[in-house]
Each structure stands twice: as structure tokens, then as C-alpha cells.
Write a protein that holds these residues in place. Structure first.
Motif, PDB file in Angstrom:
ATOM      1  N   ILE A   1       5.204   4.027 -16.483  1.00 19.06           N
ATOM      2  CA  ILE A   1       5.777   3.495 -15.250  1.00 19.06           C
ATOM      3  C   ILE A   1       4.962   3.969 -14.050  1.00 19.06           C
ATOM      4  CG2 ILE A   1       7.780   3.636 -13.716  1.00 19.06           C
ATOM      5  CD1 ILE A   1       9.574   3.437 -16.085  1.00 19.06           C
ATOM      6  N   GLY A   2       4.491   5.231 -14.110  1.00 19.54           N
ATOM      7  CA  GLY A   2       3.645   5.724 -13.024  1.00 19.54           C
ATOM      8  C   GLY A   2       2.348   4.949 -12.914  1.00 19.54           C
ATOM      9  N   LEU A   3       1.739   4.622 -14.060  1.00 16.40           N
ATOM     10  CA  LEU A   3       0.505   3.827 -14.028  1.00 16.40           C
ATOM     11  C   LEU A   3       0.783   2.423 -13.508  1.00 16.40           C
ATOM     12  CD1 LEU A   3      -2.496   3.474 -14.707  1.00 16.40           C
ATOM     13  CD2 LEU A   3      -1.822   2.888 -17.051  1.00 16.40           C
ATOM     14  N   ALA A   4       1.917   1.844 -13.944  1.00 15.37           N
ATOM     15  CA  ALA A   4       2.282   0.509 -13.458  1.00 15.37           C
ATOM     16  C   ALA A   4       2.492   0.523 -11.944  1.00 15.37           C
ATOM     17  CB  ALA A   4       3.536   0.023 -14.169  1.00 15.37           C
ATOM     18  N   ALA A   5       3.122   1.569 -11.435  1.00 16.68           N
ATOM     19  CA  ALA A   5       3.339   1.672  -9.995  1.00 16.68           C
ATOM     20  C   ALA A   5       2.012   1.797  -9.246  1.00 16.68           C
ATOM     21  CB  ALA A   5       4.227   2.866  -9.688  1.00 16.68           C
ATOM     22  N   THR A   6       1.087   2.546  -9.832  1.00 20.30           N
ATOM     23  CA  THR A   6      -0.233   2.692  -9.202  1.00 20.30           C
ATOM     24  C   THR A   6      -0.955   1.347  -9.141  1.00 20.30           C
ATOM     25  OG1 THR A   6      -0.410   4.962 -10.014  1.00 20.30           O
ATOM     26  CG2 THR A   6      -2.444   3.881  -9.319  1.00 20.30           C
ATOM     27  N   LEU A   7      -0.895   0.600 -10.243  1.00 20.42           N
ATOM     28  CA  LEU A   7      -1.537  -0.719 -10.272  1.00 20.42           C
ATOM     29  C   LEU A   7      -0.848  -1.687  -9.304  1.00 20.42           C
ATOM     30  CD1 LEU A   7      -2.200  -1.100 -14.106  1.00 20.42           C
ATOM     31  CD2 LEU A   7      -3.844  -0.505 -12.310  1.00 20.42           C
ATOM     32  N   LEU A   8       0.478  -1.591  -9.198  1.00 17.14           N
ATOM     33  CA  LEU A   8       1.198  -2.442  -8.247  1.00 17.14           C
ATOM     34  C   LEU A   8       0.829  -2.089  -6.808  1.00 17.14           C
ATOM     35  CD1 LEU A   8       4.787  -2.762  -9.755  1.00 17.14           C
ATOM     36  CD2 LEU A   8       3.213  -4.627  -9.212  1.00 17.14           C
ATOM     37  N   LEU A   9       0.592  -0.816  -6.553  1.00 17.79           N
ATOM     38  CA  LEU A   9       0.166  -0.409  -5.215  1.00 17.79           C
ATOM     39  C   LEU A   9      -1.201  -1.006  -4.884  1.00 17.79           C
ATOM     40  CD1 LEU A   9       0.802   1.267  -2.712  1.00 17.79           C
ATOM     41  CD2 LEU A   9      -0.317   3.218  -3.819  1.00 17.79           C
ATOM     42  N   LEU A  10      -2.094  -1.022  -5.856  1.00 16.38           N
ATOM     43  CA  LEU A  10      -3.401  -1.670  -5.649  1.00 16.38           C
ATOM     44  C   LEU A  10      -3.230  -3.175  -5.441  1.00 16.38           C
ATOM     45  CD1 LEU A  10      -5.530   0.200  -8.348  1.00 16.38           C
ATOM     46  CD2 LEU A  10      -5.598   0.527  -5.872  1.00 16.38           C
ATOM     47  N   PHE A  11      -2.289  -3.776  -6.178  1.00 13.86           N
ATOM     48  CA  PHE A  11      -2.006  -5.204  -5.989  1.00 13.86           C
ATOM     49  C   PHE A  11      -1.489  -5.469  -4.579  1.00 13.86           C
ATOM     50  CE2 PHE A  11       1.065  -8.804  -6.553  1.00 13.86           C
ATOM     51  CZ  PHE A  11       0.109  -9.803  -6.751  1.00 13.86           C
ATOM     52  N   LEU A  12      -0.662  -4.558  -4.076  1.00 14.02           N
ATOM     53  CA  LEU A  12      -0.141  -4.697  -2.715  1.00 14.02           C
ATOM     54  C   LEU A  12      -1.266  -4.640  -1.694  1.00 14.02           C
ATOM     55  CD1 LEU A  12       2.367  -4.879  -0.900  1.00 14.02           C
ATOM     56  CD2 LEU A  12       2.478  -2.386  -0.937  1.00 14.02           C
ATOM     57  N   VAL A  13      -2.230  -3.750  -1.915  1.00  8.25           N
ATOM     58  CA  VAL A  13      -3.375  -3.661  -0.996  1.00  8.25           C
ATOM     59  C   VAL A  13      -4.173  -4.956  -1.006  1.00  8.25           C
ATOM     60  CG1 VAL A  13      -5.545  -2.456  -0.552  1.00  8.25           C
ATOM     61  CG2 VAL A  13      -3.515  -1.150  -1.193  1.00  8.25           C
ATOM     62  N   ILE A  14      -4.408  -5.505  -2.204  1.00  6.09           N
ATOM     63  CA  ILE A  14      -5.160  -6.770  -2.308  1.00  6.09           C
ATOM     64  C   ILE A  14      -4.394  -7.902  -1.645  1.00  6.09           C
ATOM     65  CG2 ILE A  14      -6.071  -8.473  -3.934  1.00  6.09           C
ATOM     66  CD1 ILE A  14      -6.615  -6.176  -5.870  1.00  6.09           C
ATOM     67  N   ARG A  15      -3.090  -7.960  -1.867  1.00  6.94           N
ATOM     68  CA  ARG A  15      -2.277  -9.017  -1.248  1.00  6.94           C
ATOM     69  C   ARG A  15      -2.256  -8.876   0.268  1.00  6.94           C
ATOM     70  NH1 ARG A  15      -0.499 -13.521  -3.900  1.00  6.94           N
ATOM     71  NH2 ARG A  15       1.578 -13.440  -2.984  1.00  6.94           N
ATOM     72  N   PHE A  16      -2.246  -7.656   0.756  1.00  6.48           N
ATOM     73  CA  PHE A  16      -2.269  -7.447   2.207  1.00  6.48           C
ATOM     74  C   PHE A  16      -3.567  -8.002   2.796  1.00  6.48           C
ATOM     75  CE2 PHE A  16      -3.366  -4.969   5.978  1.00  6.48           C
ATOM     76  CZ  PHE A  16      -2.216  -5.109   6.743  1.00  6.48           C
ATOM     77  N   PHE A  17      -4.688  -7.784   2.108  1.00  6.70           N
ATOM     78  CA  PHE A  17      -5.962  -8.323   2.592  1.00  6.70           C
ATOM     79  C   PHE A  17      -5.933  -9.850   2.581  1.00  6.70           C
ATOM     80  CE2 PHE A  17     -10.391  -9.647   2.084  1.00  6.70           C
ATOM     81  CZ  PHE A  17     -10.971  -8.997   3.158  1.00  6.70           C
ATOM     82  N   GLY A  18      -5.389 -10.443   1.492  1.00  3.67           N
ATOM     83  CA  GLY A  18      -5.285 -11.903   1.438  1.00  3.67           C
ATOM     84  C   GLY A  18      -4.397 -12.452   2.539  1.00  3.67           C
ATOM     85  N   MET A  19      -3.280 -11.760   2.800  1.00 10.36           N
ATOM     86  CA  MET A  19      -2.379 -12.188   3.880  1.00 10.36           C
ATOM     87  C   MET A  19      -3.091 -12.149   5.226  1.00 10.36           C
ATOM     88  SD  MET A  19       0.976 -10.192   5.290  1.00 10.36           S
ATOM     89  CE  MET A  19      -0.143  -8.995   6.044  1.00 10.36           C
ATOM     90  N   THR A  20      -3.883 -11.106   5.461  1.00 13.59           N
ATOM     91  CA  THR A  20      -4.612 -10.989   6.723  1.00 13.59           C
ATOM     92  C   THR A  20      -5.592 -12.137   6.900  1.00 13.59           C
ATOM     93  OG1 THR A  20      -4.437  -8.582   6.570  1.00 13.59           O
ATOM     94  CG2 THR A  20      -6.062  -9.469   8.105  1.00 13.59           C
ATOM     95  N   VAL A  21      -6.300 -12.492   5.822  1.00  7.69           N
ATOM     96  CA  VAL A  21      -7.239 -13.619   5.882  1.00  7.69           C
ATOM     97  C   VAL A  21      -6.510 -14.916   6.202  1.00  7.69           C
ATOM     98  CG1 VAL A  21      -8.837 -15.027   4.517  1.00  7.69           C
ATOM     99  CG2 VAL A  21      -8.916 -12.536   4.341  1.00  7.69           C
ATOM    100  N   GLU A  22      -5.365 -15.155   5.564  1.00  9.53           N
ATOM    101  CA  GLU A  22      -4.622 -16.394   5.792  1.00  9.53           C
ATOM    102  C   GLU A  22      -4.085 -16.474   7.219  1.00  9.53           C
ATOM    103  OE1 GLU A  22      -0.596 -18.557   4.093  1.00  9.53           O
ATOM    104  OE2 GLU A  22      -1.985 -17.608   2.689  1.00  9.53           O
ATOM    105  N   LEU A  23      -3.561 -15.368   7.735  1.00 10.41           N
ATOM    106  CA  LEU A  23      -3.005 -15.383   9.088  1.00 10.41           C
ATOM    107  C   LEU A  23      -4.094 -15.528  10.151  1.00 10.41           C
ATOM    108  CD1 LEU A  23      -0.245 -12.627   8.815  1.00 10.41           C
ATOM    109  CD2 LEU A  23       0.058 -15.114   8.847  1.00 10.41           C
ATOM    110  N   LEU A  24      -5.278 -14.971   9.888  1.00  9.24           N
ATOM    111  CA  LEU A  24      -6.358 -15.039  10.877  1.00  9.24           C
ATOM    112  C   LEU A  24      -7.027 -16.399  10.914  1.00  9.24           C
ATOM    113  CD1 LEU A  24      -8.156 -11.568  10.546  1.00  9.24           C
ATOM    114  CD2 LEU A  24      -6.768 -12.389  12.453  1.00  9.24           C
ATOM    115  N   PHE A  25      -7.269 -16.979   9.736  1.00 14.29           N
ATOM    116  CA  PHE A  25      -8.112 -18.173   9.671  1.00 14.29           C
ATOM    117  C   PHE A  25      -7.347 -19.459   9.387  1.00 14.29           C
ATOM    118  CE2 PHE A  25     -10.832 -14.549   8.486  1.00 14.29           C
ATOM    119  CZ  PHE A  25     -11.791 -14.656   9.485  1.00 14.29           C
ATOM    120  N   ARG A  26      -6.062 -19.385   9.085  1.00 16.18           N
ATOM    121  CA  ARG A  26      -5.210 -20.562   8.893  1.00 16.18           C
ATOM    122  C   ARG A  26      -5.880 -21.619   8.011  1.00 16.18           C
ATOM    123  NH1 ARG A  26      -1.163 -20.474  12.816  1.00 16.18           N
ATOM    124  NH2 ARG A  26      -0.822 -18.274  13.321  1.00 16.18           N
ATOM    125  N   PRO A  27      -6.085 -21.336   6.727  1.00 18.19           N
ATOM    126  CA  PRO A  27      -6.776 -22.302   5.857  1.00 18.19           C
ATOM    127  C   PRO A  27      -5.921 -23.526   5.574  1.00 18.19           C
ATOM    128  CG  PRO A  27      -5.921 -20.482   4.567  1.00 18.19           C
ATOM    129  CD  PRO A  27      -5.681 -20.125   6.010  1.00 18.19           C
TER     130      PRO A  27
END
Length: 418
Positions: A97-123
Motif C-alpha cells: 500500500i505504501g508503494l501504491a501511495a508513492t506511485l499515486l503521488l507521482l501520478f498526481l504530479v504528472i496530472r498536475f503538469f498536464g492540468m497546467t498545460v491545458e489551463l495555459l494553452f487551452r487545446p
């Protein structure tokens, strides 16, 4: 998001190796594995259901907040649920569960970057869907990278490569090209639209120049974007150049007419020999120019239909531009009267009929001419000018004929029967 972050090999990262080893020990225990899967399923279900409820509550009236919820709500709620479960200890506090949480945290970081790109550039919608998909692909590539040293099939898949036309392509390069390509395409599209908007706001550039420059900048932006995507995919551009050269020769031979239309379009736009709103005659097509692109010019004929003329025809043929120096256009209406007609009276009535029409210009003023004399009668032609030919030419001529016929009948001027 040019590429998925590549984690260090396990043999070079003892802490990561220990975490993965402990997590794999949990997998070997059926009871702990079942409890872990149930905890992960419960956490994911909570995240999905709450996210769906929030999306319905927000609706489409607040697109920025909706985008934030769609990107971040599910992983955040899943992580929080796992955190709450781990507080109970026991099987819920195991390393898997700890490893899964760590991987989910990395997924959250990646999703945050994708969200920033979408909000900035409005594709656009297709690119938006692809951007959200590649955030998942980037995370999966990261997960594969974590476990690649513990699985020989994953190692083969992760390091696979093949040749295509002398170009080396690797699986890692394809993933990086997919992830980076979507982001690069979004930025390129935003840059293309931004340059076009800035050019259109210019008060000094002519519309033809704006269209030509926007197309040139667009081509340059997308060429740079394509090169950047190949670089992100780790494809040798030198080898690609040889392949592209051979392909370009083949396409050039097959698309000569299309290339000629594009080049002619740039020439026409920069020379301004034809502009939107001009009334032109091109071969058998006569009408008003309603739209111009780099490839073709659209002409609305007097019949109300749209004629699409390739731009190479505008540079290789004689074009009559009735609006080049000004928008004034001369029209002619003629009648054939009997030989014994009072010409002075007939000419006066004709000029009065032309002057009575609101669309007929007073400067230059209408004139009457005798353009023919034969055994049937005398030909009288009235010359007049209008400044709005796009509103029709036959309609104003028809109004003049109606007025002339009424005046001739009233004053006894007779026409020659055909």
C-alpha cells in the motif's frame, strides 16, 4: 512533459530496491494481497464516485474548476483514503500500500503538469483528450520503469528497438515521442493561433499581408514542432532527412499543381492584385471575392453560387479587376428606337430614368450615346456608374429599363419591334 521520468535501476537505488522487495513479499502472501487489493479498490472507488458527484455539481459553467477536479480530484481522494486506511495499521499498513501511495503521488504530479498545460494553452477537444491520455501513459511508463529490473519480459519490452527505413526507433523513444508530441502539438497550436490573432489586430498591415504572413508563420511553427517531436522520440533527423528527401521528390511530382496553387497564393496575397471584396472576372467566372486562402480564392458569382478558383489560375491568366483603383463600375443599358424619334426627348427621358435610381452615381454623371444607326432604327446606349456592384448589377439595370419604358410610353417614344 517531454518524456516520462526514468527511475534509477534498482541496483543503483538501495532504498527503492528495498521498498519494491518488501512490496513483492506482500504479493506472495494471499491474505495480505487480497486485503491490499480491496483497500486499493475501495480508495479508487471513493475517488471516482466523489469526483463524478463534484463534476455534476460544478457543471460546465466553471470550466477552470471543472478541469482541476477532472485532473486532480480522483488521485487526491484515492491517496487520502489510503492514508486513512493506513491509520488503522495491521494489514492496511503493509509496504505494498505504501508503494501504491508513492506511485499515486507521482501520478498526481504528472496530472498536475498536464492540468497546467491545458489551463495555459487551452487545446482543442481532440488534443485535450490526448493530453489527458498521455498523463496516464507517462505514469504507466514510470511504473514499468520501477519494476523493469524485476521482470525479464518488461526489460525486453522497455529496451525493444527496431528499424524502419534506416531509422532506429525504440520503445522508450516512442513513448517519449507520444508524451512530448502531444504537449508540443498543443503549444504549437497555441502559438499558431496567437500569432494569427496578433497579426489580425495590426492596424498597419493589409488583410492580404496578414493572411500570407499568418500562413508563413504557421508553416514555420509546425515545422519546428515536428522537428522537436522527432528529437523527443530520439529519432536521428539526419537519417530522416534522406528518407524525407526521397518522399518529398515523390510527393512533389504528384502534387505539382497543389504546390503551384500554394506558391501562387502567396504571390497573389503579397502583390494584392486580388483582394477580398474585389469584383473580378477570371476566365468564365465573374463575381465578388468573398474569401482568400493560400490555395484558392472563392468568388461569389452573380447567380449567387460560390466558385472556388485555384490561385495558380489567377497568376497564369488575365484577370479583370473591376475594383482595383476604386469600387466604381460602369454599366450600359441600350434601346433601339425608330428612325423618326425625337432623339433629344428620348435621350432626356433616358438620362432622367438613370438619375432617378439611388444607386446610380451623379459623379461621373450618366450619359447617352448614339451607338448605331441602321434601316431598323437608332441604337441609344445609356452609360452610368455604380459604386456597389456586390449588391447586384442586373437589378439596377432592370429598374432603369422599367423607368425608361414607362417614360417612353407616356411621351410617345416608340421602340423598334424585333
Amino acid at each position: 512533459m517531454s518524456a516520462a521520468p526514468k527511475p534509477p535501476p534498482l541496483d543503483r537505488d538501495p532504498e527503492l530496491a528495498e521498498v519494491v522487495s518488501d512490496a513483492m513479499d506482500v504479493v506472495s502472501n494471499p491474505t495480505d494481497l487480497l486485503i491490499t487489493l480491496l483497500a486499493l479498490t475501495l480508495a479508487a472507488a471513493v475517488g471516482v464516485l466523489v469526483t463524478r458527484a463534484l463534476k455534476q455539481r460544478i457543471g460546465h459553467q466553471r470550466p477552470v474548476l471543472l478541469t482541476v477536479v477532472e485532473y486532480l480530484c480522483t488521485p487526491v481522494l484515492t491517496l487520502l483514503t489510503l492514508g486513512v486506511l493506513s491509520l488503522f495499521g495491521g494489514s492496511f499498513g503493509n509496504p505494498l500500500i505504501g508503494l501504491a501511495a508513492t506511485l499515486l503521488l507521482l501520478f498526481l504530479v504528472i496530472r498536475f503538469f498536464g492540468m497546467t498545460v491545458e489551463l495555459l494553452f487551452r487545446p482543442t477537444l481532440p488534443l485535450k483528450i490526448m493530453l489527458r491520455a498521455v498523463t496516464v501513459v507517462a505514469w504507466l511508463a514510470l511504473v514499468v520503469g520501477v519494476f523493469v529490473d524485476r521482470s525479464q519480459p518488461l526489460a525486453k519490452l522497455y529496451g525493444a528497438s527496431f528499424k524502419f527505413g534506416g531509422i532506429n526507433v525504440s520503445s522508450q523513444g516512442l513513448v517519449a515521442g507520444l508524451i512530448g508530441g502531444v504537449v508540443i502539438a498543443i503549444v504549437a497550436l497555441w502559438g499558431d493561433k496567437t500569432v494569427t490573432k496578433l497579426l489580425r489586430r495590426s492596424r498597419t498591415l493589409q488583410p492580404n499581408y496578414i493572411l500570407a504572413l499568418s500562413r508563413i508563420f504557421s508553416v514555420a511553427i509546425w515545422i519546428a514542432a515536428t522537428l522537436a517531436i522527432f528529437a523527443a522520440s530520439d529519432i536521428n533527423i539526419t537519417a530522416l532527412a534522406a528518407f524525407g528527401g526521397a518522399l518529398g521528390i515523390g510527393l512533389g511530382l504528384g502534387l505539382q499543381k497543389l504546390a503551384a496553387s500554394y506558391i501562387s497564393g502567396l504571390i497573389v496575397l503579397f502583390e494584392q492584385s486580388v483582394r477580398v471584396g474585389d469584383n473580378i472576372v477570371s476566365n468564365s467566372v465573374s463575381g465578388r471575392v468573398t474569401r482568400m486562402t493560400v490555395r484558392y480564392t472563392m468568388i461569389r458569382t452573380r447567380d449567387g453560387v460560390e466558385a472556388i478558383v485555384p490561385n495558380d489560375l489567377l497568376t497564369n491568366n488575365v484577370i479583370v479587376n473591376q475594383s482595383w483603383s476604386d469600387r466604381n463600375l460602369r454599366l450600359v443599358c441600350g434601346v433601339l428606337v425608330k428612325g423618326d424619334t425625337d432623339l433629344e426627348l428620348a435621350r432626356t427621358l433616358f438620362v432622367e430614368a438613370m438619375n432617378a435610381q439611388p444607386r446610380v452615381l451623379q459623379e461621373p454623371s450618366p450619359h447617352m450615346y448614339i451607338t448605331g444607326v441602321n434601316d431598323k432604327g437608332i441604337q441609344l446606349d445609356g452609360h452610368f456608374w455604380i459604386s456597389d456592384p456586390e449588391n447586384g448589377q442586373n437589378n439596377v439595370a432592370s429598374d432603369i429599363y422599367d423607368a425608361v419604358l414607362g417614360a417612353f410610353r407616356k411621351n410617345g417614344v416608340q421602340l423598334v419591334a424585333s
